[in-house]
Design a protein around this motif. Structure first.
Motif, PDB file in Angstrom:
ATOM      1  N   GLU A  58      38.718 -12.199  26.868  1.00 31.29           N
ATOM      2  CA  GLU A  58      37.349 -11.910  27.317  1.00 31.29           C
ATOM      3  C   GLU A  58      37.378 -10.532  28.148  1.00 31.29           C
ATOM      4  O   GLU A  58      38.072 -10.403  29.114  1.00 31.29           O
ATOM      5  N   ASN A 113      30.738  -9.026  26.141  1.00 31.51           N
ATOM      6  CA  ASN A 113      29.630  -9.571  26.344  1.00 31.51           C
ATOM      7  C   ASN A 113      28.405  -8.577  25.925  1.00 31.51           C
ATOM      8  O   ASN A 113      28.584  -7.304  26.344  1.00 31.51           O
ATOM      9  N   GLU A 145      29.587 -11.997  22.609  1.00 33.46           N
ATOM     10  CA  GLU A 145      29.276 -13.155  23.334  1.00 33.46           C
ATOM     11  C   GLU A 145      27.633 -12.740  23.652  1.00 33.46           C
ATOM     12  O   GLU A 145      27.408 -11.784  24.286  1.00 33.46           O
ATOM     13  N   ASP A 175      26.899 -17.744  24.975  1.00 32.65           N
ATOM     14  CA  ASP A 175      27.553 -17.853  26.571  1.00 32.65           C
ATOM     15  C   ASP A 175      26.652 -18.592  27.396  1.00 32.65           C
ATOM     16  O   ASP A 175      25.373 -18.791  27.237  1.00 32.65           O
ATOM     17  N   LYS A 196      30.108 -21.530  24.493  1.00 32.27           N
ATOM     18  CA  LYS A 196      30.821 -21.553  25.513  1.00 32.27           C
ATOM     19  C   LYS A 196      30.024 -22.275  26.935  1.00 32.27           C
ATOM     20  O   LYS A 196      28.993 -21.982  27.164  1.00 32.27           O
TER      21      LYS A 196
HETATM   22 CA    CA Z   1      30.848 -14.145  28.783  1.00 33.56          CA
END
Ligand code: CA
Ligand code: C2E
Ligand code: CA
Ligand code: CA
Length: 275
Positions: A58, A113, A145, A175, A196
């Protein structure tokens, strides 16, 4: 009991004003930062239980400010969102992560993200498409995400953007699951590839039986729906063992590695991860 009256209001006003000035200062510094390349990305490994290996990374944003030192995204992303600067920063993140991931093993994914504000800006799909083209990255390796905040408001438009992203071949992760406006309705309506589970559930796993129950339920739901489950914030062997028993597919946390610069990842070394 009520006390102070006008004085409390004066104190409150002063605090508000101070906060306002603080934000203004961050905003001014952010504008300079965007122009002056003060941002960089660090990468945190994602561990796959089935293969026993790192299967992805990530990308996490950092701001190296001459005046402030390294600033955490939690402290500047809200300001970047309010001011709209997030669009430019967010586009940079996507381009940079795509470029970087070309030097990571081909069987790994790369997650970025995307803020709800950036998501609602019309440019996201073209930014992603251009970043894929320019980097030559296989779209299957890219994961976007998003948080539940994306789905508040115009769900029709959000769905359209998600479909356009999926049409490019990229994957979509939900997320921080469990912290926001979680609704099964979203999971039914949106084409998520991965969920997640927020780190707060993992953190309290030992102390609170609800956390275990919730993780078990989410993990079970994911496997029935063909969605990959990830547990975030895994720090201890004990958490790792429990999450393995609960069939979480992938895990992320300090136990497997802290976010690090691309050059410090040793991504091509054979990994020995907790057994
Ligand atoms: Ca994240
Ligand atoms: P997130 O997406 O939930 O990212 C995970 C955060 O948890 C990261 O914090 C990571 O360093 C931290 N973390 C990872 N493993 C552990 C662990 O085992 N224990 C604990 N206590 N923490 C762990 P970070 O890097 O400070 O990022 C904070 C948040 O800022 C992210 O949360 C994400 O929402 C946001 N963010 C980061 N980079 C970007 C970006 O490029 N764009 C946008 N829009 N938001 C970003
Ligand atoms: Ca998260
Ligand atoms: Ca978070």
């Amino acid at each position: 009991a009520k006390k102070g009256g006008r004085n409390d209001i004066a104190v409150y006003d002063a605090q508000l004003h101070e906060r306002y000035l603080h934000r203004q200062k961050i905003e001014a510094d952010l504008r300079k930062a965007t122009a002056g390349r003060e941002f960089f990305l660090v990468y945190q490994p994602i561990y796959c239980v089935k293969s026993g290996r790192v299967c992805g990374y990530e990308a996490l944003l950092r701001w190296q400010s001459p005046a402030r030192g390294i600033v955490s995204p939690a402290d500047f992303i809200p300001v970047a969102e309010e001011t709209g600067i997030i669009e430019e920063i967010g586009a940079w993140v996507i381009h940079k992560a795509c470029k970087d991931s070309v030097s990571l093993p081909e069987d790994t994914t790369i997650a970025v993200n995307v803020s709800p504000v950036q998501f609602r800006s019309r440019s996201l799909v073209s930014v992603v498409s251009r970043a894929l083209q320019e980097s030559g990255l296989n779209p299957r390796r890219l994961e976007i995400e998003i948080t539940e905040g994306v789905m508040i408001g115009d769900t029709g438009q959000a769905l359209e953007v998600l479909r356009a992203l999926k049409a490019l071949g990229v994957r979509i992760s939900l997320d921080d699951f469990g912290t926001g406006y979680s609704s099964f309705n979203y999971i039914r309506a949106f084409p998520f590839d991965k969920i997640k589970i927020d780190q707060s559930f993992v953190r309290d796993l030992g102390q609170r039986s609800e956390c275990l129950a919730i993780i078990r339920a989410v993990s079970g739901m994911c496997s029935s729906l063909g969605i990959v489950s990830t547990a975030e914030g895994v720090e201890t062997e004990q958490q790792f063992e429990i999450l393995k028993t609960e069939h979480c597919d992938t895990m992320q946390g300090y136990l497997f590695g802290r976010p690090a610069a691309l050059t410090e990842l040793n991504a091509f070394e054979t990994k020995t991860v907790p057994a």
